[in-house]
Design a protein around this motif. Structure first.
Motif, PDB file in Angstrom:
ATOM      1  N   ASP A  59       1.038  -1.075  -0.463  1.00 46.08           N
ATOM      2  CA  ASP A  59      -0.431   0.174   0.197  1.00 46.08           C
ATOM      3  C   ASP A  59       1.174   1.338  -0.018  1.00 46.08           C
ATOM      4  OD1 ASP A  59      -1.958  -1.842   0.223  1.00 46.08           O
ATOM      5  OD2 ASP A  59      -2.402  -1.490   2.458  1.00 46.08           O
ATOM      6  N   ARG A  60       1.863   1.643   0.787  1.00 46.42           N
ATOM      7  CA  ARG A  60       3.499   2.374   0.408  1.00 46.42           C
ATOM      8  C   ARG A  60       4.765   1.937   0.420  1.00 46.42           C
ATOM      9  NH1 ARG A  60       1.571   3.418   7.158  1.00 46.42           N
ATOM     10  NH2 ARG A  60       3.395   1.988   7.626  1.00 46.42           N
ATOM     11  N   ILE A  61       4.927   2.608   0.401  1.00 44.00           N
ATOM     12  CA  ILE A  61       6.819   2.423   0.463  1.00 44.00           C
ATOM     13  C   ILE A  61       6.949   2.244   2.032  1.00 44.00           C
ATOM     14  CG2 ILE A  61       6.433   3.068  -2.186  1.00 44.00           C
ATOM     15  CD1 ILE A  61       8.738   6.001  -0.979  1.00 44.00           C
ATOM     16  N   PRO A  62       7.923   1.757   1.870  1.00 43.65           N
ATOM     17  CA  PRO A  62       8.883   1.590   3.441  1.00 43.65           C
ATOM     18  C   PRO A  62       9.649   3.141   3.904  1.00 43.65           C
ATOM     19  CG  PRO A  62       9.570  -0.279   1.717  1.00 43.65           C
ATOM     20  CD  PRO A  62       8.945   1.056   1.119  1.00 43.65           C
ATOM     21  N   THR A  63       8.731   3.636   5.338  1.00 38.92           N
ATOM     22  CA  THR A  63       8.951   4.544   5.752  1.00 38.92           C
ATOM     23  C   THR A  63      10.916   5.049   5.836  1.00 38.92           C
ATOM     24  OG1 THR A  63       7.458   4.268   7.654  1.00 38.92           O
ATOM     25  CG2 THR A  63       8.957   5.518   8.279  1.00 38.92           C
ATOM     26  N   ALA A  64      11.788   4.493   6.441  1.00 36.20           N
ATOM     27  CA  ALA A  64      12.930   4.032   5.879  1.00 36.20           C
ATOM     28  C   ALA A  64      12.992   4.831   3.922  1.00 36.20           C
ATOM     29  CB  ALA A  64      13.841   3.525   6.449  1.00 36.20           C
ATOM     30  N   VAL A  65      12.550   4.292   2.969  1.00 38.57           N
ATOM     31  CA  VAL A  65      12.255   4.833   1.633  1.00 38.57           C
ATOM     32  C   VAL A  65      12.550   5.713   1.343  1.00 38.57           C
ATOM     33  CG1 VAL A  65      11.574   3.793  -0.462  1.00 38.57           C
ATOM     34  CG2 VAL A  65      12.907   2.244   0.805  1.00 38.57           C
ATOM     35  N   ALA A  66      10.647   5.992   1.905  1.00 37.38           N
ATOM     36  CA  ALA A  66      10.260   7.723   2.048  1.00 37.38           C
ATOM     37  C   ALA A  66      11.153   8.701   2.495  1.00 37.38           C
ATOM     38  CB  ALA A  66       8.552   7.135   2.920  1.00 37.38           C
ATOM     39  N   GLU A  67      11.585   7.982   3.324  1.00 39.63           N
ATOM     40  CA  GLU A  67      12.587   9.381   4.167  1.00 39.63           C
ATOM     41  C   GLU A  67      13.709   9.605   3.377  1.00 39.63           C
ATOM     42  OE1 GLU A  67      13.142   7.868   8.375  1.00 39.63           O
ATOM     43  OE2 GLU A  67      11.021   8.469   9.147  1.00 39.63           O
ATOM     44  N   TRP A  68      14.539   8.861   2.406  1.00 46.13           N
ATOM     45  CA  TRP A  68      15.211   8.499   1.981  1.00 46.13           C
ATOM     46  C   TRP A  68      15.316   9.803   1.084  1.00 46.13           C
ATOM     47  CZ3 TRP A  68      16.161   5.825  -2.541  1.00 46.13           C
ATOM     48  CH2 TRP A  68      17.067   6.352  -3.330  1.00 46.13           C
ATOM     49  N   SER A  69      14.383   9.273   0.174  1.00 40.96           N
ATOM     50  CA  SER A  69      13.674   9.823  -1.486  1.00 40.96           C
ATOM     51  C   SER A  69      13.272  11.213  -0.760  1.00 40.96           C
ATOM     52  CB  SER A  69      12.281   9.471  -0.869  1.00 40.96           C
ATOM     53  OG  SER A  69      12.079   9.953  -2.915  1.00 40.96           O
TER      54      SER A  69
END
Length: 82
Positions: A59-69
């Motif tokens: 449903d969503r990208i992993p939190t760590a990936v969203a923060e990195w992006s």
């Protein structure tokens, strides 16, 4: 190397790549991919995924990936003006 699609946002596809030998994982990388059309504009991931209906995404990208992006976008945007 094992590669899997771990999610998308409005502009990018995110892949996890795990480098391994036999049963031992030696490194893991997250790769952000933005595909562009002939005019240089971003092609929305939904359009790419619609080409093959077999993808099942979380449903969503992993939190760590969203923060990195988010960090990478702001960091890159700041360097463009230099």
């Amino acid at each position: 190397m094992r590669t899997r699609l771990i999610g998308t946002d409005a502009k990018n596809l995110y892949f996890e790549q795990v480098f391994h030998i036999r049963d031992v994982d030696h490194a893991t990388a997250v790769v952000s991919v933005r595909l562009t059309d002939r005019g240089g504009g971003s092609v929305p991931p939904a359009r790419i995924l619609a080409l093959d209906g077999t993808f099942v995404l979380p449903d969503r990208i992993p939190t760590a990936v969203a923060e990195w992006s988010e960090f990478a976008r702001h960091h890159h945007a700041g360097k463009e003006g230099q």
